[in-house]
Design an enzyme around this catalytic site. Structure first.
Site, PDB file in Angstrom:
ATOM      1  NE  ARG A  76     -10.727 -11.176   2.140  1.00  0.00           N
ATOM      2  CZ  ARG A  76     -10.342 -10.931   3.373  1.00  0.00           C
ATOM      3  NH1 ARG A  76     -10.429 -11.927   4.385  1.00  0.00           N
ATOM      4  NH2 ARG A  76      -9.459  -9.893   3.857  1.00  0.00           N
ATOM      5  CG  ASP A 116      -1.991  -0.966   1.014  1.00  0.00           C
ATOM      6  OD1 ASP A 116      -2.216  -1.568   0.028  1.00  0.00           O
ATOM      7  OD2 ASP A 116      -2.541  -1.403   2.416  1.00  0.00           O
ATOM      8  CG  HIS A 134      -1.085  -6.636   1.341  1.00  0.00           C
ATOM      9  ND1 HIS A 134      -0.274  -5.798   1.386  1.00  0.00           N
ATOM     10  CD2 HIS A 134      -2.450  -6.151   1.108  1.00  0.00           C
ATOM     11  CE1 HIS A 134      -1.224  -4.489   1.349  1.00  0.00           C
ATOM     12  NE2 HIS A 134      -2.356  -4.862   0.997  1.00  0.00           N
TER      13      HIS A 134
HETATM   14  C1  GA4 Z   1      -3.049  -0.285  -3.726  1.00  0.00           C
HETATM   15  C2  GA4 Z   1      -3.798   0.054  -2.413  1.00  0.00           C
HETATM   16  C3  GA4 Z   1      -5.133   0.753  -2.542  1.00  0.00           C
HETATM   17  O1  GA4 Z   1      -6.207  -0.202  -2.659  1.00  0.00           O
HETATM   18  C4  GA4 Z   1      -5.158   1.785  -3.780  1.00  0.00           C
HETATM   19  C5  GA4 Z   1      -4.796   0.790  -5.014  1.00  0.00           C
HETATM   20  C6  GA4 Z   1      -4.855   1.800  -6.354  1.00  0.00           C
HETATM   21  C7  GA4 Z   1      -6.220   1.716  -7.144  1.00  0.00           C
HETATM   22  O2  GA4 Z   1      -6.875   0.445  -6.757  1.00  0.00           O
HETATM   23  O3  GA4 Z   1      -6.546   2.620  -7.728  1.00  0.00           O
HETATM   24  C8  GA4 Z   1      -3.505   1.354  -7.196  1.00  0.00           C
HETATM   25  C9  GA4 Z   1      -2.855   0.648  -6.155  1.00  0.00           C
HETATM   26  C10 GA4 Z   1      -3.321   0.902  -4.781  1.00  0.00           C
HETATM   27  C11 GA4 Z   1      -1.247   0.848  -6.273  1.00  0.00           C
HETATM   28  C12 GA4 Z   1      -0.901   1.128  -7.536  1.00  0.00           C
HETATM   29  C13 GA4 Z   1      -2.095   1.753  -8.537  1.00  0.00           C
HETATM   30  C14 GA4 Z   1      -2.797   2.330  -7.807  1.00  0.00           C
HETATM   31  C15 GA4 Z   1      -3.954   0.416  -8.349  1.00  0.00           C
HETATM   32  C16 GA4 Z   1      -2.644   0.602  -9.254  1.00  0.00           C
HETATM   33  C17 GA4 Z   1      -2.277  -0.327  -9.975  1.00  0.00           C
HETATM   34  C18 GA4 Z   1      -6.522   2.369  -3.558  1.00  0.00           C
HETATM   35  C19 GA4 Z   1      -4.272   2.634  -3.567  1.00  0.00           C
HETATM   36  O4  GA4 Z   1      -3.915   3.683  -3.046  1.00  0.00           O
HETATM   37  O5  GA4 Z   1      -3.003   2.139  -4.262  1.00  0.00           O
END
Ligand code: GA4
Length: 324
Positions: A263, A198, A253
């Protein structure tokens, strides 16, 4: 859920190599003041732990969960009116803008405004209210944890981390993920949400009693996290790893799909204001210790994150090359 196309299911790669973890997931009782040292150790060792006595009202959790279940049971055409995830809104299988897919549908919201479309009528008001209450409660818990961590690390002031989430401009996100039963599982582990770290400071996750979450250990083995709908699970994010100069670990993760049960998880991602400079805290650096990272703002990090694929090592771009 719409029926999946072949290329999409091919991307739901198999998640193998999941081992038993003898140490277990660290369990922290937030009502005990002596848990600070345990919290620090959990962030250093795994970047992941479970908390009990968290103070989030059980009724609030139950009500929000049942509203979320109701939302995901609506027809796809109605859910899609919550807008495409750009980056906020309703999403089905597609995760982020760069071709990642998973056996998941979700609602992604900024914590500042919750634009539930008027099509949901009065139900939207209830959902929005519950989301707001829930976010306030988990944000409070996240701030308490961050303050305990600052104390455990002997950082002054104790709100050095938590003030970033408390800031009115804090760029935090709320996500509700629904993993429907995946008929293709048939003994294989298919991906619900692909492996990633994250980007933010701290993530607060809870789910119903259906497992699927796995975390990666330092040696690359994956371990399953037993579900517990009464507790919360906390992740260290990339930004906290940088602010502690690599002392805390941003945990990789993923979620594997379940063959027969749904889920439902809800995650609050506590992030800093866009203009915040993310760098190791001066009060944490010892002696001549060098920063492992080039300085960046949260805006710059986010911009590059949205160009990356889910599994990419996003911090790699900002690591300093060690002088030989
Ligand atoms: C991963 C963690 C959070 O769910 C999120 C995701 C974001 C999205 O789903 O838009 C991202 C992902 C997350 C990291 C890299 C980028 C952005 C999808 C993706 C391929 C909301 C976040 O902040 O980063």
């Amino acid at each position: 859920m719409v029926l999946h196309s072949k290329p999409a299911i091919e991307q739901l790669s198999k998640a193998n190599n999941c081992a038993a973890f003898l140490g277990g997931i660290p369990l922290i009782d937030l009502s005990k003041p002596d848990s600070k040292a345990q919290l620090v150790r959990a962030c250093e060792d795994l970047g992941f732990f479970k908390v009990i006595n968290h103070g989030v009202p059980a009724d609030l959790i139950r009500e929000l969960e049942s509203e979320a279940v109701r939302f995901f049971s609506l027809p796809l055409s109605v859910k899609e009116q919550a807008g495409p995830p750009d980056p906020f809104g309703y999403g089905d299988k597609k995760i982020g803008p760069n071709g990642d897919v998973g056996w998941v549908e979700y609602l992604l919201l900024t914590t500042n405004t919750h634009n539930f479309p008027s099509i949901f009528g009065e139900a939207a008001d209830k959902f929005r209210w519950l989301v707001n209450e829930y976010i306030s409660a988990v944000k409070k818990m996240a701030c308490e944890i961050l303050e305990m961590l600052a104390e455990g690390l002997r950082i002054q002031p104790r709100d050095a981390f938590s003030k970033l989430l408390m800031d009115e401009q804090s760029d935090s996100v709320f996500r509700v993920n629904h993993y429907p039963p995946c008929p293709d599982v048939q003994g294989r582990n298919l991906i619900g949400f692909g492996e990633h770290t994250d980007p933010q400071i701290i993530s607060v996750l809870r789910s119903n009693n259906i497992s699927g979450l796995q975390i990666s250990l330092k040696d690359g083995r994956w371990i399953s996290v037993p579900s517990d709908h009464n507790s919360f699970f906390i992740n260290v994010g990339d930004s906290l790893q940088v602010m502690t100069n690599g002392r805390f670990k941003s945990v990789r993760h993923r979620v594997v799909a379940n063959g027969s049960k749904s889920r439902l998880s809800m995650i609050y991602f506590g992030g800093p204001p866009l203009s915040e400079k993310i760098a190791p805290l001066a009060s944490l650096m010892q002696g001549e210790e060098d920063s492992l990272y080039k300085e960046f703002t949260w805006f710059e990090y986010k911009k590059s994150a949205y160009k990356s694929k889910l599994a990419d090592n996003r911090l790699g771009l900002f690591e300093k090359i060690a002088a030989s």
